[in-house]
Design an enzyme around this catalytic site. Structure first.
Site, PDB file in Angstrom:
ATOM      1  N   ILE A  39       0.852  -1.197   0.000  1.00  0.00           N
ATOM      2  CA  ILE A  39       0.000   0.000   0.000  1.00  0.00           C
ATOM      3  C   ILE A  39       0.882   1.240   0.000  1.00  0.00           C
ATOM      4  O   ILE A  39       1.633   1.474   0.948  1.00  0.00           O
ATOM      5  CB  ILE A  39      -0.933   0.031   1.227  1.00  0.00           C
ATOM      6  CG1 ILE A  39      -1.758  -1.256   1.327  1.00  0.00           C
ATOM      7  CG2 ILE A  39      -1.853   1.252   1.167  1.00  0.00           C
ATOM      8  CD1 ILE A  39      -2.629  -1.333   2.561  1.00  0.00           C
ATOM      9  N   THR A  40       0.799   2.046  -1.046  1.00  0.00           N
ATOM     10  CA  THR A  40       1.544   3.303  -1.044  1.00  0.00           C
ATOM     11  C   THR A  40       0.801   4.312  -0.164  1.00  0.00           C
ATOM     12  O   THR A  40      -0.430   4.357  -0.149  1.00  0.00           O
ATOM     13  CB  THR A  40       1.709   3.872  -2.461  1.00  0.00           C
ATOM     14  OG1 THR A  40       0.429   4.231  -2.991  1.00  0.00           O
ATOM     15  CG2 THR A  40       2.371   2.861  -3.390  1.00  0.00           C
ATOM     16  N   ASN A  43       0.707   5.097   5.574  1.00  0.00           N
ATOM     17  CA  ASN A  43       0.993   5.602   6.917  1.00  0.00           C
ATOM     18  C   ASN A  43      -0.095   6.523   7.460  1.00  0.00           C
ATOM     19  O   ASN A  43      -0.035   6.947   8.610  1.00  0.00           O
ATOM     20  CB  ASN A  43       2.320   6.361   6.921  1.00  0.00           C
ATOM     21  CG  ASN A  43       2.310   7.533   5.969  1.00  0.00           C
ATOM     22  OD1 ASN A  43       2.127   7.351   4.768  1.00  0.00           O
ATOM     23  ND2 ASN A  43       2.503   8.739   6.479  1.00  0.00           N
ATOM     24  N   SER A  44      -1.107   6.847   6.637  1.00  0.00           N
ATOM     25  CA  SER A  44      -2.158   7.749   7.118  1.00  0.00           C
ATOM     26  C   SER A  44      -3.430   7.554   6.299  1.00  0.00           C
ATOM     27  O   SER A  44      -3.425   6.895   5.255  1.00  0.00           O
ATOM     28  CB  SER A  44      -1.711   9.214   7.023  1.00  0.00           C
ATOM     29  OG  SER A  44      -1.485   9.579   5.672  1.00  0.00           O
ATOM     30  N   GLY A  45      -4.513   8.152   6.789  1.00  0.00           N
ATOM     31  CA  GLY A  45      -5.766   8.202   6.037  1.00  0.00           C
ATOM     32  C   GLY A  45      -6.336   6.861   5.634  1.00  0.00           C
ATOM     33  O   GLY A  45      -6.255   5.865   6.375  1.00  0.00           O
ATOM     34  N   TYR A 192      -5.538  18.606  -9.919  1.00  0.00           N
ATOM     35  CA  TYR A 192      -5.887  17.397  -9.161  1.00  0.00           C
ATOM     36  C   TYR A 192      -6.926  16.568  -9.913  1.00  0.00           C
ATOM     37  O   TYR A 192      -6.796  15.343 -10.019  1.00  0.00           O
ATOM     38  CB  TYR A 192      -6.418  17.800  -7.788  1.00  0.00           C
ATOM     39  CG  TYR A 192      -6.859  16.641  -6.942  1.00  0.00           C
ATOM     40  CD1 TYR A 192      -5.940  15.842  -6.271  1.00  0.00           C
ATOM     41  CD2 TYR A 192      -8.221  16.331  -6.797  1.00  0.00           C
ATOM     42  CE1 TYR A 192      -6.341  14.776  -5.496  1.00  0.00           C
ATOM     43  CE2 TYR A 192      -8.630  15.268  -6.023  1.00  0.00           C
ATOM     44  CZ  TYR A 192      -7.680  14.489  -5.371  1.00  0.00           C
ATOM     45  OH  TYR A 192      -8.089  13.420  -4.610  1.00  0.00           O
TER      46      TYR A 192
END
Length: 308
Positions: A39-40, A43-45, A192
């Site tokens: 998973i890239t 570390n969050s979300g 985006y």
């Protein structure tokens, strides 16, 4: 005063509607013992919540991110919450294509399996540039993951049936790609949106590219979640956005449900290249289903990351 009451009533109404809206949860109980998940931005979300959920199902979970300290802290939390010791991190900076190549070389040497690749990491609407001279959104959200996936595709094929999940966003519908200026970096929100549209085209073309190899792909919109993407902005903007997210967005744990669904569901496997929202396939705008544009983007991306 009337205007103030109207605004308050509108906000309360929106909040009630948000609370009433039911989100679908992944009810598939399939385990992933013996499987490896990468998973890239885990570390969050949403990425971290997906890591917890998949580690609980027995997977060996590797989170890839650029900050070793934050990654180590996240690994400790994921292990604690999932009650799994089979969680680790590797350093990866998607804003640097050399880092992507070094990461893949190291990964292929160290890891014998790759069953699920989750292209989760993303940069929000910021006017900045990668180390290779690409706009940050296009470079990280699309090109970094494009190169990563292609360099790891051989291992995915060896471990088939395997899956590639690429997180996107419903904001794709507000922009189209301009092949005269793929590196567009003028209006942050539109930049985006284009990167998220590129994610969808990439997933579709990857499905065609890997057809017959038992590697299935999914473009996943987790919904609008209460993540920490605002860390790239000013304090005032963060405060205002946090209030809005608390009122109208869903927790990251809920957003991760569609990621988990696409990682384990046999039903999802029937829709390779599909766009998933709320744990089920969803319909894209016609322009986002253009196979010709998807192929053209793939070929342009190959040249930009020097795969050809």
């Amino acid at each position: 005063m009337y205007l103030l009451y109207t605004i308050i009533a509108s906000l309360v109404s929106f909040f009630i509607l948000k609370c009433m809206k039911k989100r679908r949860y992944c009810t598939d109980l399939k385990r992933l013992d013996g499987k490896t998940v990468l998973i890239t931005g885990g570390n969050s979300g949403v990425g971290k919540e997906a890591a917890v959920a998949l580690a609980m199902r027995g997977a060996r979970v590797i989170i890839a991110c650029r900050d070793p300290d934050r990654a180590e802290k996240a690994v400790r939390e994921i292990k604690s919450r999932s009650h799994s010791l089979n969680v680790l991190h590797m350093e990866l900076d998607l804003a640097n294509l050399r880092s992507v190549r070094e990461f893949c070389k190291s990964f292929l040497q160290r890891e014998k399996r790759l069953d699920v690749l989750v292209n989760n990491a993303a940069m929000p609407s910021v006017l900045d540039w990668t180390d290779d001279g690409f706009s940050m959104c296009f470079g990280v959200n699309h090109l970094g993951h494009f190169l990563l996936t292609n360099l790891l595709l051989s291992r995915l094929k060896e471990c088939a049936p395997s899956r590639v999940l690429t997180l996107t966003c419903s904001t794709y519908k507000y922009q189209k790609l301009d092949f005269q200026d793929l590196n567009y970096n003028l209006l942050p929100f539109f930049t985006y949106c284009r990167s998220k549209l590129a994610n969808i085209y990439f997933s579709q073309e990857l499905a065609r590219f890997a057809e017959g190899k038992d590697v299935t792909t999914y473009a996943v919109h987790p919904g609008f979640v209460q993540s920490d993407w605002t860390c790239h902005y000013s304090f005032l903007f963060r405060m205002l956005t946090q209030v809005i997210m608390w009122m109208f967005f869903v927790p990251c744990e809920v957003g991760a449900q569609t990621v988990v669904y696409c990682a384990v569901s046999d039903e999802a496997a029937k829709h390779s290249g599909g766009y998933f929202v709320d744990c089920r396939p969803s319909t894209l705008r016609p322009f986002a289903r253009d196979a010709g544009v998807a192929k053209k983007l793939w070929e342009a991306s190959e040249r930009l990351v020097k795969l050809v």
